[in-house]
Enzyme design. Sequence first.
Site, PDB file in Angstrom:
ATOM      1  N   SER A 148      14.727  12.274  46.290  1.00 49.96           N
ATOM      2  CA  SER A 148      14.093  11.027  46.729  1.00 49.96           C
ATOM      3  C   SER A 148      12.599  11.199  46.971  1.00 49.96           C
ATOM      4  O   SER A 148      12.126  12.299  47.274  1.00 49.96           O
ATOM      5  CB  SER A 148      14.762  10.524  48.012  1.00 49.96           C
ATOM      6  OG  SER A 148      16.142  10.380  47.824  1.00 49.96           O
TER       7      SER A 148
HETATM    8  N1  SAH Z   1      18.835  13.361  49.272  1.00 45.85           N
HETATM    9  C1  SAH Z   1      18.938  13.825  47.924  1.00 45.85           C
HETATM   10  C2  SAH Z   1      19.207  12.649  47.033  1.00 45.85           C
HETATM   11  C3  SAH Z   1      20.013  13.002  45.855  1.00 45.85           C
HETATM   12  S1  SAH Z   1      20.385  11.643  44.793  1.00 45.85           S
HETATM   13  C4  SAH Z   1      17.650  14.514  47.527  1.00 45.85           C
HETATM   14  O1  SAH Z   1      16.592  14.084  47.997  1.00 45.85           O
HETATM   15  O2  SAH Z   1      17.685  15.454  46.747  1.00 45.85           O
HETATM   16  C5  SAH Z   1      21.979  11.181  45.376  1.00 45.85           C
HETATM   17  C6  SAH Z   1      23.057  12.197  45.271  1.00 45.85           C
HETATM   18  O3  SAH Z   1      24.276  11.564  45.660  1.00 45.85           O
HETATM   19  C7  SAH Z   1      23.292  12.762  43.875  1.00 45.85           C
HETATM   20  O4  SAH Z   1      23.194  14.147  43.917  1.00 45.85           O
HETATM   21  C8  SAH Z   1      24.722  12.315  43.548  1.00 45.85           C
HETATM   22  O5  SAH Z   1      25.445  13.258  42.784  1.00 45.85           O
HETATM   23  C9  SAH Z   1      25.320  12.153  44.920  1.00 45.85           C
HETATM   24  N2  SAH Z   1      26.506  11.305  45.009  1.00 45.85           N
HETATM   25  C10 SAH Z   1      26.753  10.139  44.363  1.00 45.85           C
HETATM   26  N3  SAH Z   1      27.954   9.650  44.728  1.00 45.85           N
HETATM   27  C11 SAH Z   1      28.478  10.525  45.637  1.00 45.85           C
HETATM   28  C12 SAH Z   1      29.697  10.579  46.392  1.00 45.85           C
HETATM   29  N4  SAH Z   1      30.637   9.635  46.296  1.00 45.85           N
HETATM   30  N5  SAH Z   1      29.887  11.621  47.223  1.00 45.85           N
HETATM   31  C13 SAH Z   1      28.957  12.592  47.336  1.00 45.85           C
HETATM   32  N6  SAH Z   1      27.795  12.602  46.658  1.00 45.85           N
HETATM   33  C14 SAH Z   1      27.547  11.573  45.821  1.00 45.85           C
END
Ligand code: SAH
Length: 217
Positions: free
Chosen positions: A62
Amino acid sequence: MTDWEDLRRDMVEFQIAARGLSDSRVLATMREVPRHLFVGRGMEASAYGDHALPIGEEQTISQPYMVALMTAALRLTGQEKVLEIGTGSGYQTAVISKLADRVFSVERIETLATRARETLDTLGLTNISILVGDGTIGWKEFAPYDRILVTAGSPAVPISLIEQLADPGILVIPVGPRKMQQLRIVEKRDGIIEKHDEGGCAFVPLVGKDAWEVPTG
Ligand code: SAH
């Protein structure tokens, strides 16, 4: 040699404080956590830009301001047990782990969870547990959580997360259509649930049993 500390100081001043976010603990922590270690190899130089970046598997780390905004909304004092859904790169996990007592983080994509674990271990952050699985059903074993943070966009607030939120507790989650959401703050106090929205945001979809369907093909 790149002066990462300078880049971080500028990131906090011009992207976060300049937009009116004044929580000094959040600002100090974001001046500390080496964001460039959480992006893919070769992308370190872009790590402190004012935008999200790809981390592989069609997912993103993000934007720094969004990480700050969500972290501030959690109003952490250092005592809290936090559940994070969507570990991704682990960057936000690291920020929260420095401001709370313990972080439980769920990620559905194993390769991302493994890489995040390695980066967090390198930084010596020991108060973080990571689970590979569907975070839309929460992480029952350690519930209730004082704070819950979802870092992927959901069509609605998954019921399990409301159930696993402590009282009092705060849940932060992007809610709305697949490509555009509102950052929703849900507060539980004396058995009463109150909600308000903090403005627009754009996250990758939360995929699972109680959110968007798993993409096919
Ligand atoms: N806070 C993280 C954001 C990652 S993007 C950062 O700054 O790096 C969002 C993440 O949510 C992705 O890695 C995706 O694989 C995960 N995601 C999506 N659906 C999910 C679920 N049901 N359970 C766990 N993770 C999930």
